[in-house]
Design an enzyme around this catalytic site. Structure first.
Site, PDB file in Angstrom:
ATOM      1  N   ALA A   1       0.795  -1.125   0.115  1.00  0.00           N
ATOM      2  CA  ALA A   1      -0.093  -0.119   0.119  1.00  0.00           C
ATOM      3  C   ALA A   1       0.985   1.242  -0.009  1.00  0.00           C
ATOM      4  O   ALA A   1       0.545   2.104  -0.684  1.00  0.00           O
ATOM      5  CB  ALA A   1      -1.140   0.082   1.303  1.00  0.00           C
ATOM      6  N   TYR A   2       1.821   1.063   0.884  1.00  0.00           N
ATOM      7  CA  TYR A   2       2.787   2.591   0.827  1.00  0.00           C
ATOM      8  C   TYR A   2       3.539   2.583  -0.561  1.00  0.00           C
ATOM      9  O   TYR A   2       3.523   3.831  -1.205  1.00  0.00           O
ATOM     10  CB  TYR A   2       3.787   2.221   1.919  1.00  0.00           C
ATOM     11  CG  TYR A   2       4.862   3.173   1.987  1.00  0.00           C
ATOM     12  CD1 TYR A   2       4.469   4.732   2.668  1.00  0.00           C
ATOM     13  CD2 TYR A   2       6.085   3.188   1.836  1.00  0.00           C
ATOM     14  CE1 TYR A   2       5.461   5.511   2.722  1.00  0.00           C
ATOM     15  CE2 TYR A   2       7.210   3.908   2.046  1.00  0.00           C
ATOM     16  CZ  TYR A   2       6.682   5.460   2.431  1.00  0.00           C
ATOM     17  OH  TYR A   2       7.552   6.518   2.566  1.00  0.00           O
ATOM     18  N   ALA A   3       4.046   1.673  -1.010  1.00  0.00           N
ATOM     19  CA  ALA A   3       4.718   1.631  -2.522  1.00  0.00           C
ATOM     20  C   ALA A   3       3.907   2.052  -3.311  1.00  0.00           C
ATOM     21  O   ALA A   3       4.377   2.974  -4.269  1.00  0.00           O
ATOM     22  CB  ALA A   3       5.538   0.362  -2.735  1.00  0.00           C
TER      23      ALA A   3
ATOM     24  N   SER B   1       1.428   4.089  -2.887  1.00  0.00           N
ATOM     25  CA  SER B   1       0.968   5.671  -3.030  1.00  0.00           C
ATOM     26  C   SER B   1       2.326   6.397  -3.268  1.00  0.00           C
ATOM     27  O   SER B   1       2.078   7.477  -3.835  1.00  0.00           O
ATOM     28  CB  SER B   1       0.937   5.909  -1.432  1.00  0.00           C
ATOM     29  OG  SER B   1       2.068   5.766  -0.748  1.00  0.00           O
TER      30      SER B   1
END
Length: 253
Positions: free
Chosen positions: A160-162, A164
């Site tokens: 999810a972080y990557a 974004s």
């Protein structure tokens, strides 16, 4: 006396807005830009004490800085942030969008409320800040987004972080091209494992040691490592670099 003998006029003061500028990489960038002679608007969302301490460190060394609270995903608050910068210092020449959130989870177990909160800051916030930067930066200025080398390394639990941060990288060249003729550069810096509170939180010593050994330089990056690269990319010396994503990670994939 020839015109070449005349003293040159002093360069106008350059002004930076650093979102998430009170802690971690953002704080290091704020301090580095201040050392380079820029007046710095230190943006924060919640931690007023850290923002005040960052400003105090800058002003104690003879620099200029002020703290301004704004949620980067709130377009009205960000517009007011830029208004304050212009009112206090006369304009904006550098914008570093360092504000961000990190949440780790396997995709199968991902809490969608956490996903929404993170993407609100990391994606919507990136667009909100970039929009104001595109409208306000003076000629010769620079916008710098902040991504992560995990976009390339693709570690488990960072999905999810990557995702974004991949959005931040995707708009870099597009915005650079949209600003054709303005003499404004747009780049993104993508740090590798960097020893910040955000990175270290929740990791075991063994996990930290393993990540530290990933780059060929066999250490974690420091916020100062990233700040020096950010300062170059937003300086006149780095102005020919445009539309690029620079992975500042010590040589990891």
């Amino acid at each position: 006396m020839t015109t070449n003998d005349l003293p040159s006029a002093p360069a106008p003061e350059r002004v930076a807005v650093v979102t998430g500028g009170s802690r971690g990489i953002g704080r290091a960038v704020s301090l580095q830009l201040a050392r380079d002679g820029l007046a710095v608007v230190v943006n924060y969302t919640r931690d007023a004490a850290s923002a005040e301490e960052t400003v105090k460190t800058i002003t104690a060394a003879g620099g200029k800085a002020m703290p301004v609270r704004a949620d980067v995903a709130d377009e009205h608050a960000v517009a007011a942030l830029f208004d304050r910068a212009e009112q206090e210092f006369g304009g904006v020449d550098v914008v570093v969008n360092s504000a961000g959130r990190l949440a780790l989870s396997p995709i199968a177990d991902l809490d969608l409320a956490v996903l929404d909160d993170m993407h609100r800051t990391n994606i919507r916030g990136a667009f909100v800040v970039a929009r104001q930067a595109a409208r306000r930066l003076r000629a010769g200025g620079s916008f710098l987004g902040v991504s992560t080398s995990v976009v390339g390394s693709r570690f488990p639990a960072y999905g999810a972080y990557a995702a974004s941060k991949a959005a931040v990288e995707s708009i870099t060249l597009i915005l650079a091209r949209e600003l054709r003729g303005r003499d404004v550069t747009v780049n993104t810096i993508a740090p590798g494992p960097t020893a910040t509170d955000l990175f270290l939180d929740g990791k075991t010593p063994e996990e930290i040691d393993r990540l530290a050994k990933t780059p060929p330089l066999e250490r974690l990056g420091t916020p100062e490592d990233i700040a020096r690269v950010a300062a170059f990319l937003t300086s006149p010396a780095g102005h020919w670099v445009n539309g690029q994503v620079l992975r500042a990670n010590g040589g990891m994939v």
